[in-house]
Motif scaffolding. Structure first.
Motif, PDB file in Angstrom:
ATOM      1  N   LYS A 137       5.305  -0.678   1.706  1.00  0.00           N
ATOM      2  CA  LYS A 137       5.245  -2.115   0.666  1.00  0.00           C
ATOM      3  C   LYS A 137       6.193  -2.120  -0.354  1.00  0.00           C
ATOM      4  CE  LYS A 137       0.105  -2.404   1.612  1.00  0.00           C
ATOM      5  NZ  LYS A 137      -1.145  -2.292   0.906  1.00  0.00           N
ATOM      6  N   LYS A 138       7.186  -1.412  -0.356  1.00  0.00           N
ATOM      7  CA  LYS A 138       8.358  -1.226  -1.098  1.00  0.00           C
ATOM      8  C   LYS A 138       8.800  -2.775  -1.614  1.00  0.00           C
ATOM      9  CE  LYS A 138      12.685   0.959  -2.626  1.00  0.00           C
ATOM     10  NZ  LYS A 138      13.659   1.908  -2.130  1.00  0.00           N
ATOM     11  N   ASP A 139       9.306  -3.684  -0.550  1.00  0.00           N
ATOM     12  CA  ASP A 139       9.808  -5.017  -0.926  1.00  0.00           C
ATOM     13  C   ASP A 139       8.540  -5.723  -1.678  1.00  0.00           C
ATOM     14  OD1 ASP A 139      12.203  -4.218   0.241  1.00  0.00           O
ATOM     15  OD2 ASP A 139      11.659  -5.348   2.237  1.00  0.00           O
ATOM     16  N   PHE A 140       7.213  -5.751  -1.244  1.00  0.00           N
ATOM     17  CA  PHE A 140       6.259  -6.322  -1.688  1.00  0.00           C
ATOM     18  C   PHE A 140       5.982  -5.794  -3.173  1.00  0.00           C
ATOM     19  CE2 PHE A 140       1.507  -6.358  -2.392  1.00  0.00           C
ATOM     20  CZ  PHE A 140       1.332  -7.861  -2.493  1.00  0.00           C
ATOM     21  N   ALA A 141       6.052  -4.830  -3.580  1.00  0.00           N
ATOM     22  CA  ALA A 141       5.876  -4.233  -4.885  1.00  0.00           C
ATOM     23  C   ALA A 141       6.888  -5.013  -5.614  1.00  0.00           C
ATOM     24  CB  ALA A 141       6.177  -2.822  -4.867  1.00  0.00           C
ATOM     25  N   GLU A 154       7.539  -0.988 -18.037  1.00  0.00           N
ATOM     26  CA  GLU A 154       8.518  -0.563 -16.725  1.00  0.00           C
ATOM     27  C   GLU A 154       7.656   0.014 -15.748  1.00  0.00           C
ATOM     28  OE1 GLU A 154      11.392   3.156 -15.286  1.00  0.00           O
ATOM     29  OE2 GLU A 154      10.792   3.020 -17.430  1.00  0.00           O
ATOM     30  N   THR A 155       7.192  -0.823 -14.759  1.00  0.00           N
ATOM     31  CA  THR A 155       6.122  -0.788 -13.670  1.00  0.00           C
ATOM     32  C   THR A 155       6.470  -0.199 -12.564  1.00  0.00           C
ATOM     33  OG1 THR A 155       5.151  -2.797 -14.886  1.00  0.00           O
ATOM     34  CG2 THR A 155       4.353  -2.149 -12.733  1.00  0.00           C
ATOM     35  N   THR A 215       9.235  -2.771 -11.456  1.00  0.00           N
ATOM     36  CA  THR A 215      10.856  -2.440 -11.291  1.00  0.00           C
ATOM     37  C   THR A 215      10.951  -1.077 -10.724  1.00  0.00           C
ATOM     38  OG1 THR A 215       9.962  -1.378 -13.511  1.00  0.00           O
ATOM     39  CG2 THR A 215      10.736  -3.677 -13.811  1.00  0.00           C
ATOM     40  N   GLY A 216      10.094  -0.611 -10.163  1.00  0.00           N
ATOM     41  CA  GLY A 216      10.402   0.792  -9.599  1.00  0.00           C
ATOM     42  C   GLY A 216       9.356   1.067  -8.373  1.00  0.00           C
ATOM     43  N   PHE A 217       9.628   2.064  -7.644  1.00  0.00           N
ATOM     44  CA  PHE A 217       9.002   2.397  -6.453  1.00  0.00           C
ATOM     45  C   PHE A 217       9.091   3.838  -6.147  1.00  0.00           C
ATOM     46  CE2 PHE A 217       7.547   2.695  -2.107  1.00  0.00           C
ATOM     47  CZ  PHE A 217       6.413   1.831  -1.939  1.00  0.00           C
ATOM     48  N   LEU A 218       7.755   4.682  -5.972  1.00  0.00           N
ATOM     49  CA  LEU A 218       7.764   6.084  -5.861  1.00  0.00           C
ATOM     50  C   LEU A 218       7.096   6.362  -4.686  1.00  0.00           C
ATOM     51  CD1 LEU A 218       8.636   8.926  -6.921  1.00  0.00           C
ATOM     52  CD2 LEU A 218       6.507   8.465  -8.482  1.00  0.00           C
ATOM     53  N   ILE A 259      -0.983   3.041  -8.522  1.00  0.00           N
ATOM     54  CA  ILE A 259      -1.326   3.937  -7.147  1.00  0.00           C
ATOM     55  C   ILE A 259      -2.084   2.743  -6.251  1.00  0.00           C
ATOM     56  CG2 ILE A 259      -2.379   5.808  -5.900  1.00  0.00           C
ATOM     57  CD1 ILE A 259      -2.406   7.244  -8.485  1.00  0.00           C
ATOM     58  N   GLY A 260      -1.339   2.442  -5.160  1.00  0.00           N
ATOM     59  CA  GLY A 260      -1.871   1.421  -4.293  1.00  0.00           C
ATOM     60  C   GLY A 260      -1.877   0.205  -4.485  1.00  0.00           C
ATOM     61  N   PRO A 261      -0.864  -0.595  -4.073  1.00  0.00           N
ATOM     62  CA  PRO A 261      -0.743  -2.163  -4.281  1.00  0.00           C
ATOM     63  C   PRO A 261      -1.589  -2.932  -3.389  1.00  0.00           C
ATOM     64  CG  PRO A 261       1.044  -1.431  -3.047  1.00  0.00           C
ATOM     65  CD  PRO A 261       0.107  -0.088  -3.308  1.00  0.00           C
ATOM     66  N   GLY A 262      -2.926  -2.707  -3.378  1.00  0.00           N
ATOM     67  CA  GLY A 262      -3.928  -3.521  -2.441  1.00  0.00           C
ATOM     68  C   GLY A 262      -4.679  -4.531  -2.973  1.00  0.00           C
ATOM     69  N   GLY A 263      -5.973  -4.539  -2.959  1.00  0.00           N
ATOM     70  CA  GLY A 263      -6.849  -5.361  -3.405  1.00  0.00           C
ATOM     71  C   GLY A 263      -6.902  -5.625  -4.720  1.00  0.00           C
ATOM     72  N   LEU A 264      -7.015  -4.268  -5.512  1.00  0.00           N
ATOM     73  CA  LEU A 264      -6.866  -4.378  -7.091  1.00  0.00           C
ATOM     74  C   LEU A 264      -5.506  -4.060  -7.272  1.00  0.00           C
ATOM     75  CD1 LEU A 264     -10.026  -1.630  -7.651  1.00  0.00           C
ATOM     76  CD2 LEU A 264      -9.893  -4.098  -8.368  1.00  0.00           C
TER      77      LEU A 264
END
Length: 369
Positions: free
Chosen positions: A220-224, A210-211, A230-233, A191-196
């Motif tokens: 931030k989908k492309d960044f993820a 499977e991440t 491997t997935g985005f929700l 949850i939350g692809p930021g600083g942490l």
């Protein structure tokens, strides 16, 4: 070159003040100490809380910084395993008792009842009591037991944030793996692809999970996916959340502040799944235990890891190419870096590169006079 007795640093003189150049005297080098010439220091949100005395125990003048990288310049008579010139790091932990089971057989010194943090506490040794200072400085003198060698292959500036943000996210993932470093066959949400979170995604992916990145929208989908997801929700999509229900083995929440309804995330967990917090919401959680009881789900949380867990994390990061995304600032521009962190505009970790020993800053601060 040995450290001089009086060294320049960037310090907050009172609660909420901007940091500015301040000279302080290093403690005498004890028989168990290592003296480090600081070259890099990451900035953490904790530094801002401490500058503001948000938790009520800051001591001023306060030199922040607990993501410290530098070179060994000297060490005490009882120190082994280090040589002058070694590239080393110091994270959040400054001292523990070294005698209790947490410090010895369990190698979990971060849980020692006598734990002292890098600039939160007064540290005691054979030279007496002293206020331990942080890494917004040119040198630091510290007990050798918490000093870590930086593995080859890690850029020193990129290694600095790993000493806090890195070990904070690595440790719960590795513990969930049974300390094997492998999450193959497991589905992990971040949850939350930021600083942490941008580090948690890399660690989970490199462990073979499977991440799936979980975010409020698709910004931030492309960044993820660039990080290795491997997935985005999308958490604000009711259909997406319902489709993913009962499918995650482990979810790590890396967002802090605000108010959080945990139940949509609990519903994502498979039986025996865990929702783990490394970021803390501002308000206490409201929890309906019925959402957990009949599926044996769990909620847990953790701060930084132990010294050994930090060693393990550094080796894993070096081996698998886990790197924080950083912005670099001269050490003398610490206030500018802090302001960018405060505003939430940093991408994603700020790192200070020490220029406090340059002639211009030495003359301005009176260093060497």
């Amino acid at each position: 070159m040995a450290a001089p007795p009086n060294v320049p640093a960037m310090a907050a003189m009172e609660a909420g003040e901007k940091v500015s150049v301040w000279n302080y005297d290093l403690k005498p080098e004890g028989e168990n100490d290592v003296t480090i010439k600081i070259t890099k220091c990451g900035i953490c949100a904790t530094d801002i809380h401490m500058i503001n005395n948000a938790w009520g125990f800051s001591v001023y003048p306060l030199i922040p910084g607990h993501e410290i990288v530098g070179e060994v310049v000297s060490y005490g008579s009882k120190v082994s395993g280090f040589q002058k010139g070694d590239l080393v790091g110091l994270g959040c932990l400054a001292q523990s008792c070294e005698k209790c089971p947490k410090c010895t057989t369990q190698q979990r010194d971060n849980l020692c009842p006598e734990l002292k943090f890098t600039y939160f506490h007064t540290v005691v040794d054979e030279t007496g009591e002293f206020q331990h200072r942080g890494g917004f400085a040119s040198y630091i003198r510290t007990p050798a037991s918490k000093v870590l060698k930086i593995p080859e292959g890690l850029d020193p500036a990129e290694a600095a944030p790993l000493l806090c943000a890195g070990v904070t996210t690595f440790t719960p993932l590795n513990e969930f793996s049974g300390n094997t470093g492998s999450l193959k066959g497991k589905k992990v949400g971040v949850i939350g692809p930021g600083g942490l979170g941008h580090l948690a995604v890399q660690f989970a992916a490199k462990m073979g999970a499977e991440t799936v990145v979980i975010a409020r929208n698709e910004a931030k989908k492309d960044f993820a996916f660039q990080l290795g997801a491997t997935g985005f929700l999308v958490s604000e999509s009711k259909d997406d959340m319902e489709a993913a229900a009962r499918s995650f083995d482990f979810i790590i929440s890396c967002i802090s502040g605000g108010e959080l309804d945990v139940h949509p995330y609990i519903n994502l967990l498979a039986p025996y799944g865990t929702l783990h917090f490394v970021g803390i919401p501002d308000k206490p959680l409201t929890l309906d235990l019925m959402t957990m009881m009949f599926t044996r789900r769990s909620i847990s949380c953790s701060p930084v890891g132990s010294t050994q867990q930090c060693r393990d994390m550094l080796e894993f990061a070096a081996k698998h190419g886990v790197k924080p995304i950083i912005e670099r600032f001269p050490h003398s521009k610490a206030e500018e870096a802090l302001e960018k962190v405060r505003s939430g505009k940093i991408r994603f970790r700020a790192v200070l590169e020490n220029d406090l020993l340059s002639d211009a800053h030495a003359e301005k601060s009176g260093y060497g006079q």
